[in-house]
Scaffold this motif. Structure first.
Motif, PDB file in Angstrom:
ATOM      1  N   UNK A 314     -14.515  -8.658 -48.824  1.00 30.41           N
ATOM      2  CA  UNK A 314     -15.941  -8.363 -48.606  1.00 30.41           C
ATOM      3  C   UNK A 314     -16.789  -9.625 -48.548  1.00 30.41           C
ATOM      4  N   UNK A 315     -16.404 -10.664 -49.284  1.00 27.73           N
ATOM      5  CA  UNK A 315     -17.188 -11.903 -49.257  1.00 27.73           C
ATOM      6  C   UNK A 315     -17.064 -12.618 -47.919  1.00 27.73           C
ATOM      7  N   UNK A 316     -15.940 -12.413 -47.244  1.00 27.57           N
ATOM      8  CA  UNK A 316     -15.710 -12.992 -45.918  1.00 27.57           C
ATOM      9  C   UNK A 316     -15.133 -11.892 -45.021  1.00 27.57           C
ATOM     10  N   UNK A 317     -15.935 -10.920 -44.645  1.00 24.96           N
ATOM     11  CA  UNK A 317     -15.409  -9.783 -43.874  1.00 24.96           C
ATOM     12  C   UNK A 317     -14.850 -10.221 -42.529  1.00 24.96           C
ATOM     13  N   UNK A 318     -13.717  -9.664 -42.200  1.00 23.76           N
ATOM     14  CA  UNK A 318     -13.027  -9.943 -40.938  1.00 23.76           C
ATOM     15  C   UNK A 318     -12.404  -8.657 -40.416  1.00 23.76           C
ATOM     16  N   UNK A 319     -12.039  -8.612 -39.146  1.00 18.48           N
ATOM     17  CA  UNK A 319     -11.349  -7.429 -38.640  1.00 18.48           C
ATOM     18  C   UNK A 319     -10.005  -7.225 -39.338  1.00 18.48           C
ATOM     19  N   UNK A 320      -9.708  -5.967 -39.653  1.00 14.84           N
ATOM     20  CA  UNK A 320      -8.404  -5.565 -40.154  1.00 14.84           C
ATOM     21  C   UNK A 320      -7.708  -4.781 -39.053  1.00 14.84           C
ATOM     22  N   UNK A 321      -6.655  -5.365 -38.490  1.00 17.21           N
ATOM     23  CA  UNK A 321      -5.926  -4.740 -37.392  1.00 17.21           C
ATOM     24  C   UNK A 321      -4.686  -4.023 -37.904  1.00 17.21           C
ATOM     25  N   UNK A 322      -4.363  -2.899 -37.259  1.00 19.44           N
ATOM     26  CA  UNK A 322      -3.109  -2.200 -37.533  1.00 19.44           C
ATOM     27  C   UNK A 322      -2.407  -1.997 -36.186  1.00 19.44           C
ATOM     28  N   UNK A 323      -1.653  -2.990 -35.785  1.00 18.05           N
ATOM     29  CA  UNK A 323      -1.033  -2.993 -34.456  1.00 18.05           C
ATOM     30  C   UNK A 323       0.236  -2.140 -34.409  1.00 18.05           C
ATOM     31  N   UNK A 324       0.717  -1.714 -35.588  1.00 19.91           N
ATOM     32  CA  UNK A 324       1.914  -0.880 -35.644  1.00 19.91           C
ATOM     33  C   UNK A 324       1.657   0.289 -36.589  1.00 19.91           C
ATOM     34  N   UNK A 325       1.481   1.495 -36.051  1.00 18.43           N
ATOM     35  CA  UNK A 325       1.355   2.694 -36.870  1.00 18.43           C
ATOM     36  C   UNK A 325       2.674   3.442 -36.802  1.00 18.43           C
ATOM     37  N   UNK A 326       3.405   3.428 -37.920  1.00 23.87           N
ATOM     38  CA  UNK A 326       4.711   4.065 -37.988  1.00 23.87           C
ATOM     39  C   UNK A 326       4.572   5.577 -38.155  1.00 23.87           C
ATOM     40  N   UNK A 327       5.653   6.278 -37.812  1.00 21.67           N
ATOM     41  CA  UNK A 327       5.739   7.708 -38.048  1.00 21.67           C
ATOM     42  C   UNK A 327       5.944   8.492 -36.772  1.00 21.67           C
ATOM     43  N   UNK A 328       7.135   9.101 -36.624  1.00 25.43           N
ATOM     44  CA  UNK A 328       7.445   9.962 -35.480  1.00 25.43           C
ATOM     45  C   UNK A 328       8.669  10.785 -35.829  1.00 25.43           C
ATOM     46  N   UNK A 329       8.692  12.013 -35.376  1.00 23.67           N
ATOM     47  CA  UNK A 329       9.844  12.876 -35.629  1.00 23.67           C
ATOM     48  C   UNK A 329      11.112  12.191 -35.148  1.00 23.67           C
ATOM     49  N   UNK A 330      12.115  12.173 -36.020  1.00 25.00           N
ATOM     50  CA  UNK A 330      13.383  11.551 -35.678  1.00 25.00           C
ATOM     51  C   UNK A 330      13.467  10.080 -36.013  1.00 25.00           C
TER      52      UNK A 330
END
Length: 475
Positions: A314-330
């Protein structure tokens, strides 16, 4: 003069020549590029640095794709069109070259005898990379590059790799310090490929080829303003490794008159682990944080850990990226429900980017992923996510992991239900009325509307079971 001294002088001379040639590549590329307006490049938004801006406007980065080293796929142009049509504007591109599917190529020239020459390029590799950059620029799709992927240099992938001394004409096992085999999982960090920098073992024999590769990459990518740089894929390397390459890329960009945004992606699944603090606590080194490994978590813990990170920076806010969202059937990392929940918890929770990981570890650009992208863009059409904040404290009678809220109290509320349900929303201090628009995440379509009054705790009930998001805006 001894043989050792002669060899040492030759190595220094060769290294200096390679460095000069590499820098010349970068500068030559920039001289041929159009003059860039710094305000146009991808960078943290000046009004809310937790989000990105591109070409001077705030932008939410969303995506999904069928592969990781996307520049290598044969139907790249068509796939980019599919991503864009679904509402995607964000891809992951590892510079990886391992031959997983049969169409990948290495960046180095292969001689008729089968040996690679690390001093010469395979122009097909770089042609593919340039196409990716050019075609994504035309579609306003942001590219997050991962420079090094640890899986390329261990187990079966090491055996045919050009950096393996048996496969090149540039050095021996003794000169490079490499072993013929690295059978362990790369998470054990036993591969000296990731120990070459001056702050580590200072292996100049290999480092000069690594530098040459990065400079060649930059000769292409620095011409464009839509590229983000991540040093590694889920690394367990020493801190000095990523720090060196971040400084190296920033210096080369500066010499070429460009600014770039950099990060590192650590392996630990728990965002509170010490290695993640190497990015969280160093805004002078890393302009954004990739927290994709949070997507190994589920439910309330997944949300809580992400919110812990938002508070820490919060003192140095920056973008938080989530380039890999896991989770899929199988897949190995959860099912479809996990993938969708993780994506939406990050979107509602304040992530600057969210992308579905490639199959079968993620939903890629499958029908459920496309529906979520379209649903998110519908939500964005009514509520700009960079104008609201996570606000679960306004929810009443909420079960763990039942619903999540982002709000600008009195103005706008974005409410996500993981599997139907009903919660109270505290509008005691908010004047109404408010229009509620429901979006069915399963289809990506609008699904009804209602009106609620302010001045009290109101009950909001999802239209049915399944994933739902409501956009509630004051009239």
């Amino acid at each position: 003069m001894g043989v050792h001294t002669v060899n040492r002088l030759a190595a220094i001379q060769g290294s200096l020549s390679a460095r000069i040639c590499g820098l010349a590549l970068v500068l030559a590329a920039l001289l041929t590029a159009h003059a860039a307006d710094d305000s146009n490049r991808i960078q943290p938004w000046s009004k809310n640095p937790r989000y990105w801006q591109y070409r001077g406007q705030p932008v939410l980065l969303l995506g999904g794709s069928k592969d990781d080293n996307l520049f290598q796929i044969p139907d790249l142009r068509e796939h980019l069109d599919e991503i864009r049509a679904a509402g995607g504007n964000y891809i992951r591109n590892t510079m990886s070259d391992r031959n997983d599917k049969g169409f990948e190529v290495y960046p180095f020239f292969q001689r008729p005898d089968g040996k690679f020459d690390l001093e010469r390029w395979n122009e097909e590799y770089w042609r593919r990379f340039e196409n990716l950059l050019r075609w994504t620029a035309g579609r306003e799709i942001i590219v997050q590059i991962e420079v090094w992927d640890r899986f390329d240099y261990s187990t079966k992938n090491w055996e045919p790799h050009p950096y393996n001394p048996k496969n090149n004409v540039n050095y021996t096992y003794e000169q490079s310090g490499f072993a013929e085999h690295y059978p362990e999982h790369p998470g054990q960090n036993r591969q000296p490929f990731f120990l070459t920098t001056p702050g580590q073992r200072h292996n100049t024999v290999v480092l000069k080829y690594q530098q040459r590769f990065v400079e060649k990459m930059l000769a292409h990518s620095l011409k464009y303003d839509h590229v983000l740089y991540c040093m590694d894929n889920e690394t367990s390397a020493e801190e000095a490794w990523g720090a060196y390459w971040a400084a190296f890329i920033r210096e080369r960009a500066s010499q070429a008159g460009r600014k770039v945004c950099l990060t590192e992606m650590w392996d630990a699944w728990d965002l509170k682990a010490d290695e993640h603090k190497r990015t969280f606590d160093h805004p002078e080194r890393y302009d954004f944080c990739d927290v994709s490994q949070n997507n190994q978590k589920r439910g309330q813990e997944h949300w809580d850990n992400f919110q812990w990170v938002r508070a820490r920076i919060a003192a140095h806010p920056r973008p938080l990226n989530t380039v890999k969202t896991y989770g899929a059937d199988g897949g190995r990392f959860g099912n479809n429900r996990d993938g969708l929940e993780r994506f939406w918890r990050h979107v509602i929770g304040g992530a600057a980017s969210a992308r579905f990981h490639r199959p079968d570890s993620g939903l890629g650009l499958s029908a459920p992923a496309v529906a979520s992208l379209r649903a998110a863009r519908k939500l964005e059409s009514l509520i700009k996510l960079w104008e609201v904040e996570p606000a679960n404290q306004l929810l009443r009678n909420r079960e763990p992991n039942e619903a999540y809220l982002a709000a600008k109290p009195g103005r706008a509320y974005a409410l996500y239900f993981t599997h139907g349900g009903s919660v109270g929303l505290d509008l005691t201090d908010a004047k109404g009325p408010f229009e509620v628009r429901w979006i069915d995440i399963a289809t990506g379509e609008w699904a009804g509307r209602e009106t609620v009054e302010g001045g009290a705790v109101v009950t909001l009930t999802a239209p049915a079971e399944g994933h739902w998001v409501a956009a509630m805006v004051g009239s």
